[in-house]
Motif scaffolding. Sequence first.
Motif, PDB file in Angstrom:
ATOM      1  N   GLY A   1      26.481  32.076 -13.213  1.00 30.06           N
ATOM      2  CA  GLY A   1      27.183  33.343 -13.209  1.00 30.06           C
ATOM      3  C   GLY A   1      28.661  33.161 -13.429  1.00 30.06           C
ATOM      4  N   GLY A   2      29.375  34.260 -13.342  1.00 34.66           N
ATOM      5  CA  GLY A   2      30.794  34.283 -13.638  1.00 34.66           C
ATOM      6  C   GLY A   2      31.643  33.669 -12.553  1.00 34.66           C
TER       7      GLY A   2
ATOM      8  N   ARG B   1      34.849  26.814  -9.671  1.00 36.43           N
ATOM      9  CA  ARG B   1      33.697  26.954  -8.812  1.00 36.43           C
ATOM     10  C   ARG B   1      33.210  25.596  -8.387  1.00 36.43           C
ATOM     11  N   PRO B   2      32.693  25.496  -7.174  1.00 38.34           N
ATOM     12  CA  PRO B   2      32.093  24.227  -6.788  1.00 38.34           C
ATOM     13  C   PRO B   2      30.858  23.956  -7.620  1.00 38.34           C
TER      14      PRO B   2
ATOM     15  N   ALA C   1      38.525  30.564   0.260  1.00 35.66           N
ATOM     16  CA  ALA C   1      37.868  30.126   1.501  1.00 35.66           C
ATOM     17  C   ALA C   1      36.405  29.769   1.246  1.00 35.66           C
ATOM     18  N   MET C   2      35.730  30.561   0.411  1.00 35.97           N
ATOM     19  CA  MET C   2      34.338  30.257   0.072  1.00 35.97           C
ATOM     20  C   MET C   2      34.253  28.931  -0.673  1.00 35.97           C
TER      21      MET C   2
ATOM     22  N   TRP D   1      28.679  34.061  -5.909  1.00 35.76           N
ATOM     23  CA  TRP D   1      29.759  33.831  -6.872  1.00 35.76           C
ATOM     24  C   TRP D   1      29.824  34.940  -7.909  1.00 35.76           C
ATOM     25  N   ASP D   2      28.666  35.425  -8.363  1.00 30.86           N
ATOM     26  CA  ASP D   2      28.648  36.556  -9.289  1.00 30.86           C
ATOM     27  C   ASP D   2      29.250  37.788  -8.610  1.00 30.86           C
ATOM     28  N   LEU D   3      28.880  37.995  -7.371  1.00 31.04           N
ATOM     29  CA  LEU D   3      29.379  39.137  -6.622  1.00 31.04           C
ATOM     30  C   LEU D   3      30.892  39.048  -6.438  1.00 31.04           C
TER      31      LEU D   3
END
Length: 175
Positions: free
Chosen positions: A162-163, A170-171, A145-146, A11-13
């Motif tokens: 993270g961001g 975010r889940p 999709a993620m 997620w940060d990436l």
Amino acid sequence: MSLLVTMTSAWDLMNARLTIEPGIAAAAALMATPAQIDTLRACIEEGRKAPDLFACERADNRFHTTLARTTGNPVLISFLEFVSGARSRAPWQREWGQTYRHIGQDEFQGEHSDQHKAIVDAVARQDAEQAREAMSDHLATIQTAMQSASSKGIGSRRTRGGGQRLGAQRPEAPR
């Protein structure tokens, strides 16, 4: 730097990519040579023909790093090399592997490659704003999709804090 790569969550990436890669696409539109555009088009064809997850990931990585190289900017190139290293680590591979299984090979070879083509078409026209927009749309599709794969319990959820992309949810981590 290797500790940073190891500690980077998927997620940060993704957040970093959403922040920086659209600018890379815009810069590439201003700098790309015809030979570099041909190389980018070859990367797209490699993705369309990728027979499995490993080949899809390799083709996708090659596309994004090649796009960064067209900018001629060593800082942007180094960023994409960092991203490449982080994408080879377990947190990204878990999320991407689950996402790939969720979306399927056909979507990767189709929609994903079509999005890469839209980016390259904008670069070839030297349309920096359209290249930026096409990259933003592409990365937002991947992020969605993620999130979908994670929310359906298909993939692992967040690995650490993270961001996140502004406006995207975010889940939550499983309890």
